[in-house]
Motif scaffolding. Sequence first.
Motif, PDB file in Angstrom:
ATOM      1  N   ARG A  32      -4.295  12.580 102.647  1.00 51.25           N
ATOM      2  CA  ARG A  32      -5.284  11.593 103.234  1.00 51.25           C
ATOM      3  C   ARG A  32      -5.281  10.198 102.239  1.00 51.25           C
ATOM      4  O   ARG A  32      -5.782   9.332 102.471  1.00 51.25           O
ATOM      5  N   ALA A  33      -5.187  10.690 100.766  1.00 52.74           N
ATOM      6  CA  ALA A  33      -5.291   9.340  99.546  1.00 52.74           C
ATOM      7  C   ALA A  33      -3.818   8.879  99.698  1.00 52.74           C
ATOM      8  O   ALA A  33      -3.776   7.822  98.807  1.00 52.74           O
ATOM      9  N   GLU A  34      -2.952   9.375 100.026  1.00 54.27           N
ATOM     10  CA  GLU A  34      -1.527   8.912 100.005  1.00 54.27           C
ATOM     11  C   GLU A  34      -0.975   8.658  98.375  1.00 54.27           C
ATOM     12  O   GLU A  34      -0.592   7.847  97.974  1.00 54.27           O
ATOM     13  N   VAL A  35      -1.133  10.037  97.717  1.00 50.12           N
ATOM     14  CA  VAL A  35      -0.761  10.255  96.451  1.00 50.12           C
ATOM     15  C   VAL A  35      -0.103  11.588  96.471  1.00 50.12           C
ATOM     16  O   VAL A  35      -0.098  12.377  97.473  1.00 50.12           O
ATOM     17  N   SER A  36       0.498  11.813  95.389  1.00 53.43           N
ATOM     18  CA  SER A  36       1.205  13.247  95.484  1.00 53.43           C
ATOM     19  C   SER A  36       0.365  14.401  95.173  1.00 53.43           C
ATOM     20  O   SER A  36      -0.778  14.150  94.513  1.00 53.43           O
ATOM     21  N   ARG A  37       0.642  15.517  95.546  1.00 55.37           N
ATOM     22  CA  ARG A  37      -0.190  16.553  95.391  1.00 55.37           C
ATOM     23  C   ARG A  37      -0.309  17.115  93.693  1.00 55.37           C
ATOM     24  O   ARG A  37      -1.192  17.462  93.630  1.00 55.37           O
ATOM     25  N   SER A  38       0.785  16.759  93.066  1.00 52.21           N
ATOM     26  CA  SER A  38       0.805  17.206  91.631  1.00 52.21           C
ATOM     27  C   SER A  38      -0.138  16.282  91.068  1.00 52.21           C
ATOM     28  O   SER A  38      -0.573  16.382  90.088  1.00 52.21           O
ATOM     29  N   THR A  39      -0.281  14.912  91.437  1.00 52.32           N
ATOM     30  CA  THR A  39      -1.353  14.042  90.996  1.00 52.32           C
ATOM     31  C   THR A  39      -2.773  14.686  91.121  1.00 52.32           C
ATOM     32  O   THR A  39      -3.414  14.828  90.080  1.00 52.32           O
ATOM     33  N   ILE A  40      -3.042  15.401  92.086  1.00 56.24           N
ATOM     34  CA  ILE A  40      -4.261  16.029  92.439  1.00 56.24           C
ATOM     35  C   ILE A  40      -4.434  17.242  91.415  1.00 56.24           C
ATOM     36  O   ILE A  40      -5.401  17.307  90.792  1.00 56.24           O
ATOM     37  N   LYS A  41      -3.378  18.071  91.728  1.00 55.74           N
ATOM     38  CA  LYS A  41      -3.493  19.412  90.862  1.00 55.74           C
ATOM     39  C   LYS A  41      -3.637  18.879  89.375  1.00 55.74           C
ATOM     40  O   LYS A  41      -4.539  19.369  88.556  1.00 55.74           O
ATOM     41  N   ASP A  42      -2.570  17.967  88.808  1.00 53.95           N
ATOM     42  CA  ASP A  42      -2.964  17.637  87.516  1.00 53.95           C
ATOM     43  C   ASP A  42      -4.200  16.910  86.828  1.00 53.95           C
ATOM     44  O   ASP A  42      -4.652  17.191  86.062  1.00 53.95           O
ATOM     45  N   TYR A  43      -4.933  16.229  87.847  1.00 48.91           N
ATOM     46  CA  TYR A  43      -6.229  15.710  87.531  1.00 48.91           C
ATOM     47  C   TYR A  43      -7.454  16.657  87.590  1.00 48.91           C
ATOM     48  O   TYR A  43      -8.203  16.872  86.737  1.00 48.91           O
ATOM     49  N   GLU A  44      -7.266  17.516  88.496  1.00 49.60           N
ATOM     50  CA  GLU A  44      -8.394  18.618  88.517  1.00 49.60           C
ATOM     51  C   GLU A  44      -8.149  19.636  87.633  1.00 49.60           C
ATOM     52  O   GLU A  44      -9.158  20.267  87.207  1.00 49.60           O
ATOM     53  N   LEU A  57      -7.979   5.164  95.687  1.00 48.87           N
ATOM     54  CA  LEU A  57      -7.282   5.901  96.833  1.00 48.87           C
ATOM     55  C   LEU A  57      -8.182   7.316  97.151  1.00 48.87           C
ATOM     56  O   LEU A  57      -8.294   7.611  98.419  1.00 48.87           O
ATOM     57  N   VAL A  58      -8.349   8.371  96.188  1.00 51.46           N
ATOM     58  CA  VAL A  58      -8.911   9.437  96.171  1.00 51.46           C
ATOM     59  C   VAL A  58     -10.404   9.318  96.748  1.00 51.46           C
ATOM     60  O   VAL A  58     -10.752   9.943  97.648  1.00 51.46           O
ATOM     61  N   ARG A  59     -11.025   8.332  95.962  1.00 56.01           N
ATOM     62  CA  ARG A  59     -12.565   8.182  96.433  1.00 56.01           C
ATOM     63  C   ARG A  59     -12.661   7.860  97.635  1.00 56.01           C
ATOM     64  O   ARG A  59     -13.500   8.212  98.509  1.00 56.01           O
ATOM     65  N   ARG A  60     -11.857   6.900  98.118  1.00 54.68           N
ATOM     66  CA  ARG A  60     -11.823   6.231  99.647  1.00 54.68           C
ATOM     67  C   ARG A  60     -11.515   7.477 100.340  1.00 54.68           C
ATOM     68  O   ARG A  60     -12.064   7.414 101.658  1.00 54.68           O
ATOM     69  N   ALA A  61     -10.540   8.285 100.198  1.00 54.18           N
ATOM     70  CA  ALA A  61     -10.379   9.336 101.404  1.00 54.18           C
ATOM     71  C   ALA A  61     -11.397  10.241 101.317  1.00 54.18           C
ATOM     72  O   ALA A  61     -11.574  10.558 102.542  1.00 54.18           O
ATOM     73  N   PHE A  62     -12.070  10.430 100.227  1.00 54.51           N
ATOM     74  CA  PHE A  62     -13.634  11.430 100.231  1.00 54.51           C
ATOM     75  C   PHE A  62     -14.569  10.703 101.185  1.00 54.51           C
ATOM     76  O   PHE A  62     -15.068  11.360 102.064  1.00 54.51           O
ATOM     77  N   GLU A  63     -14.521   9.416 100.694  1.00 52.58           N
ATOM     78  CA  GLU A  63     -15.808   8.870 101.681  1.00 52.58           C
ATOM     79  C   GLU A  63     -15.434   8.722 103.064  1.00 52.58           C
ATOM     80  O   GLU A  63     -16.307   8.763 104.060  1.00 52.58           O
TER      81      GLU A  63
END
Length: 90
Positions: A32-44, A57-63
């Motif tokens: 939904r944010a159009e980023v890689s899953r590893s970007t999300i995993k590494d951030y979290e 992009l991540v915040r916009r996807a959540f909103e």
Amino acid sequence: MVQETKPRILTPAACRGARGLLAWSQSDLAERAEVSRSTIKDYETGAHDLHRASATLVRRAFEDGGVTFLEVEGLGVGLFLTTPGGAPRN
């Protein structure tokens, strides 16, 4: 001149919490944010911070999914799940 830095509203914990509110996997958010899953995993997991563009992009996807972020002075960040009309969900 000393510049104050404002705390991030999209912290790794807020990211995990928002995904939980929406019942999204890391892959769902990445798509939904159009980023890689590893970007999300590494951030979290704290492996690295998000670039400013990725954070947007991540915040916009959540909103877009119905999550509202609210920073409360002295308390921190709150997450609210809203309906498309803006009212909180039951």
